[in-house]
Enzyme design. Structure first.
Site, PDB file in Angstrom:
ATOM      1  N   GLY A 191      31.714  98.225  33.157  1.00 38.00           N
ATOM      2  CA  GLY A 191      31.270  99.299  32.564  1.00 38.00           C
ATOM      3  C   GLY A 191      29.962  99.661  32.643  1.00 38.00           C
ATOM      4  O   GLY A 191      29.415 100.643  33.107  1.00 38.00           O
ATOM      5  N   THR A 192      29.088  98.784  32.421  1.00 34.81           N
ATOM      6  CA  THR A 192      27.547  98.919  32.504  1.00 34.81           C
ATOM      7  C   THR A 192      27.027  99.048  33.848  1.00 34.81           C
ATOM      8  O   THR A 192      26.456 100.025  34.063  1.00 34.81           O
ATOM      9  CB  THR A 192      26.914  97.433  31.905  1.00 34.81           C
ATOM     10  OG1 THR A 192      27.172  97.155  30.876  1.00 34.81           O
ATOM     11  CG2 THR A 192      25.334  97.678  32.102  1.00 34.81           C
TER      12      THR A 192
ATOM     13  N   CYS B 117      28.458  95.006  21.575  1.00 34.83           N
ATOM     14  CA  CYS B 117      27.423  95.019  22.730  1.00 34.83           C
ATOM     15  C   CYS B 117      26.074  94.905  21.949  1.00 34.83           C
ATOM     16  O   CYS B 117      25.139  94.483  22.623  1.00 34.83           O
ATOM     17  CB  CYS B 117      27.524  95.849  23.594  1.00 34.83           C
ATOM     18  SG  CYS B 117      28.952  95.899  24.724  1.00 34.83           S
TER      19      CYS B 117
END
Lengths: 391, 395
Positions: free
Chosen positions: B70-71, B337
């Protein structure tokens, strides 16, 4: 290039008849630190320690390991010459000077040590002959016997040795020569530094950590184990006692005025640490306190905390500023771990306005509220402590 | 009993995902760029994955780029399009409660002369449309809005937002961070007006370190990783074949009997909220307060199926988290996160959670494998420990 290290010490040299005890401890500690790196030969002779390195040793790693041995003031990397023939020695010393200094001008003085008393050339003669040879080979050099920029030392034993460069050691006294003390280790910046400093005086360290699950996390505990591991590179293996403090803390919270929570809590921490220290044959407690840093470290608070102990409490940071403490923690490698953001049990129950000038008699009176259960809780905390050996 | 209620942080892979990954790691281990048969075998995983993902999204295989998750997908989408379109303008719009992997690349772009507008959300976590539209100007090149918020579970009507944006300025690109929504909803980017979409595998039982970015055909993205030109130059470097194989397997499983799975998640969520409401002084966040005429089980349908955010007055989230951990219940404080950082949650502040509750908020998140008994057990433990922990607060 180098094959050996000459280890110098200062304070130990001032000892009298029991000097050999300190020298042997230093030798053992050097051996302990170098063992992980390979097969080093460590010997004690004529007022210093000599380390001969295996062929495949790593120079930087070895120097770093030696720089973590308390008691060492200087580390000289040494060239070993496998011959005592004067022509060979001359040649090798000249090559060393060329390699190490390039061809830069400087003033020097040759020093000689003749460990092998059978050697035909005597020390003063070694100096003058070697000086002459070097002046001849390197016209840019000059001799200054009073304040030379560099000393070039030649030793003749069954082999010959040459060195001129001395790296700084950490100083202090070899660990194991100064008895044993119990460090109150938290996850903060100060206490690891305090442990390091007392250990530097030759003291063997054990540590106690107060864990308060669920108010403090597994990660906070891991952080303390990590800190102990970092300082164990200097102090040798550390026995870490992890005490579950939750029930005691909650009981104090329930029964005592909240402004006094921190002081009373610290008094019980000291009591418990002292009790473990006694069982471990420690001769003192170590804390990272510094006057005025927080409410529990004013002189009045320190006096109130201290009153529960009969053992001496060593506070090496007592007169230091925060920045000075941080500088040391950065140098010894604990800072980055210390600043990880996990709660420790000193911060989680803090009152909004903790008392800064506690009166001992008032504290003692309020502690009477705890009399019903506290002994039992302390006993349980002591019995259920977890012991981890960190190295 | 163990209750793993941290599935918005990560999920466990299924056995078949594990098996296909072992095959790709140990049997068909070739480099997909190699010319020989071993290389072709490895390439097959990538091709199959691309085709099946494309089919699912009603898109083309060439529109899928595999990333490390995702990042990276978010970074590639934002930085890549900003660099490609900077001549048309240097203004980007996003919301006040994006994940750090969207927020921080945008902040980084500000150093390169880009201007970023952060649009507010309401107490349900819905983007305030008027505020969004007001920000659009001649210079705007990109809008990035997350599909489902990772901390409070608010869903955006992405199709509607994208339509509104494009009505006002047709050439604006629309990116969505779909990391918490892929696997929960069937998303068809073309139909919803999405130009770029980020997806991460480990949120739906795939492996960590695997994800993809959907890039609509003809949309330009400058690569941020340069090298041997793999994946048509979008992202150089030998593809992580085992991870892509695992991702493919996870995707092909998650949409099987999908409706049942989602109904199960909503049942878990409804039950969890009902239980939490029985505990005094607990606030459940973002439960679609606008439609209080509807029943709870109807109202939760306006929010993400898999997560519940709740604030426990008077208890620090870290303490409650560890107390639950002691009983083998695993949850997150705020968002996983960010929970290592002492800073407070941006999402909770954005939806207007009271200041005193920001540090008292937990996230419970479920997967299709979560059992109702795990919820019951968690509620039982909460009822037991919350009153106990409340006795000790900072005074």
């Amino acid at each position: 290039m180098y094959k050996a290290f000459l280890i110098k010490y200062a304070e130990i040299g001032l000892k009298g008849k029991n000097r050999h005890i300190f020298e042997n401890a230093l030798k053992d500690q050097i051996r302990f630190n170098l063992n992980k790196l390979g097969n080093f030969e460590v010997s004690r002779e004529q007022g210093r320690v000599f380390v001969e390195c295996p062929d495949d040793f790593d120079y930087d790693e070895t120097v770093a390991a030696l720089q973590r041995v308390f008691g060492i003031t200087g580390i000289s990397p040494v060239i070993v010459i496998n011959s005592t023939d004067w022509e060979d020695i001359k040649q090798e010393v000249g090559d060393y000077v060329e390699k190490f200094y390039g061809r830069k001008p400087f003033t020097f003085k040759v020093e000689a040590k003749r460990g092998n008393k059978q050697y035909p050339i005597q020390s003063p003669e070694i100096c003058s002959k070697m000086g002459a040879y070097l002046l001849d080979r390197f016209p840019e050099l000059s001799v200054d016997v009073h304040t030379p920029q560099e000393y070039i030392t030649v030793e003749v034993r069954n082999k010959a040795y040459v060195y001129s460069n001395t790296l700084k050691g950490p100083g202090g006294m070899p660990v194991g020569t100064g008895g044993k003390a119990m460090l109150l280790l938290s996850g903060g910046i100060d206490s690891p530094v305090a442990g390091y400093m007392i250990s530097k005086r030759g003291v063997t360290i054990e540590a106690t950590y107060f864990h308060a699950p669920p108010y403090t996390s597994e990660r906070a505990k891991q952080k303390v184990v990590d800190l102990a591991k970092i300082i164990s590179a200097y102090t040798g293996p550390i026995k870490l006692h992890v005490v579950n403090f939750t029930d005691i803390q909650l009981y104090i919270y329930e029964k005592c005025p909240h402004e006094e929570l921190t002081i009373i809590m610290r008094r019980y921490m000291m009591k418990i640490a002292e009790s473990i220290a006694n069982r471990s044959k420690c001769l003192g407690l170590i804390t990272g306190e510094s006057i005025g840093q927080v409410a529990s470290q004013t002189m009045q608070s320190l006096a109130a905390t201290n009153a529960v102990c009969t053992m001496p409490v060593y506070r090496p940071l007592i007169g230091m500023d925060k920045q000075e403490i941080i500088d040391i923690s950065e140098r010894i490698g604990t800072f980055e771990t210390s600043v990880l953001p996990f709660e420790d049990c000193c911060t989680i129950f803090v009152a909004k306005h903790p008392v800064t000038r506690p009166i001992l008699s008032v504290i003692e009176k309020n502690e009477l509220n705890l009399s019903e259960k506290i002994d039992e809780l302390v006993k349980t905390a002591l019995e259920t402590r977890e012991v981890i050996t960190v190295k | 009993m163990i209750a793993y209620l941290d599935n918005a942080a990560t999920t466990k892979v299924s056995e078949s995902v594990r098996d296909i990954m072992v095959d790709a790691l140990y049997v068909n281990f070739g480099n997909p760029s190699s010319m020989h048969r071993k290389g072709m075998e490895a390439e097959r995983y990538i091709k199959d994955a691309k085709e099946s993902i494309a089919k699912l999204l009603k898109a083309e295989p060439k529109e899928i780029v595999f990333t490390s998750g995702g990042t990276e997908s978010n970074n590639m989408a934002l930085i890549g399009t900003a660099l490609a379109y900077q001549r048309s303008g240097k203004h980007i719009i996003t919301t006040q409660f994006e994940h750090p992997s969207v927020h921080n690349p945008l902040i980084a772009l500000e150093d390169f002369g880009f201007r970023v507008s952060f649009v507010p959300v309401d107490q349900n976590g819905k983007v305030i449309e008027e505020a969004l539209l007001n920000e659009i100007c001649d210079d705007t090149i990109l809008v990035s809005i997350m599909y489902v918020n990772n901390e409070v579970g608010a869903i955006q009507d992405i199709a509607k937002l994208s339509k509104l944006v494009k009505e006002k300025k047709p050439d604006v690109l629309f990116h969505t961070d779909a990391i918490q929504s892929f696997g929960k909803f069937k998303i068809f980017p073309k139909k919803e007006g999405i130009d770029l979409m980020s997806v991460s595998g480990h949120k739906f039982h795939g492996p960590k370190g695997a994800g993809f970015l959907y890039i609509k055909d003809k949309v330009k993205v400058k690569p941020i990783i340069h090298g041997g030109g793999q994946q048509k130059g979008y992202r150089s470097g030998t593809e992580n074949v085992p991870a892509i194989a695992g991702l493919y397997q996870a995707i092909s499983e998650i949409y099987e009997n999908h409706e049942d799975k989602i109904n199960h998640l909503y049942d878990l969520k409804t039950h969890m909220i009902e239980g939490l409401q029985q505990i005094p002084e607990v606030v459940v966040n973002a439960v679609f307060k606008e439609r209080e005429d509807l029943s709870l089980s109807e109202r939760v349908r306006f929010t993400a199926p898999h997560l519940v955010s709740a604030s426990f007055q008077g208890i620090r989230s870290e303490v409650l988290l560890h107390a639950l951990e002691d009983r083998e219940i695993y949850v997150s404080s705020g968002s996983a996160c960010a929970s290592n950082h002492p800073s407070l949650s941006g999402s909770l502040m954005a939806i207007g959670v009271e200041k005193g509750l920001l540090d008292s908020t937990l996230r419970f998140s479920f997967s299709v494998n979560t059992k109702m008994e795990e919820i019951d057990y968690t509620l039982e433990v909460l009822n037991e420990i919350v009153p106990m922990l409340r006795r000790y607060t900072r005074k």
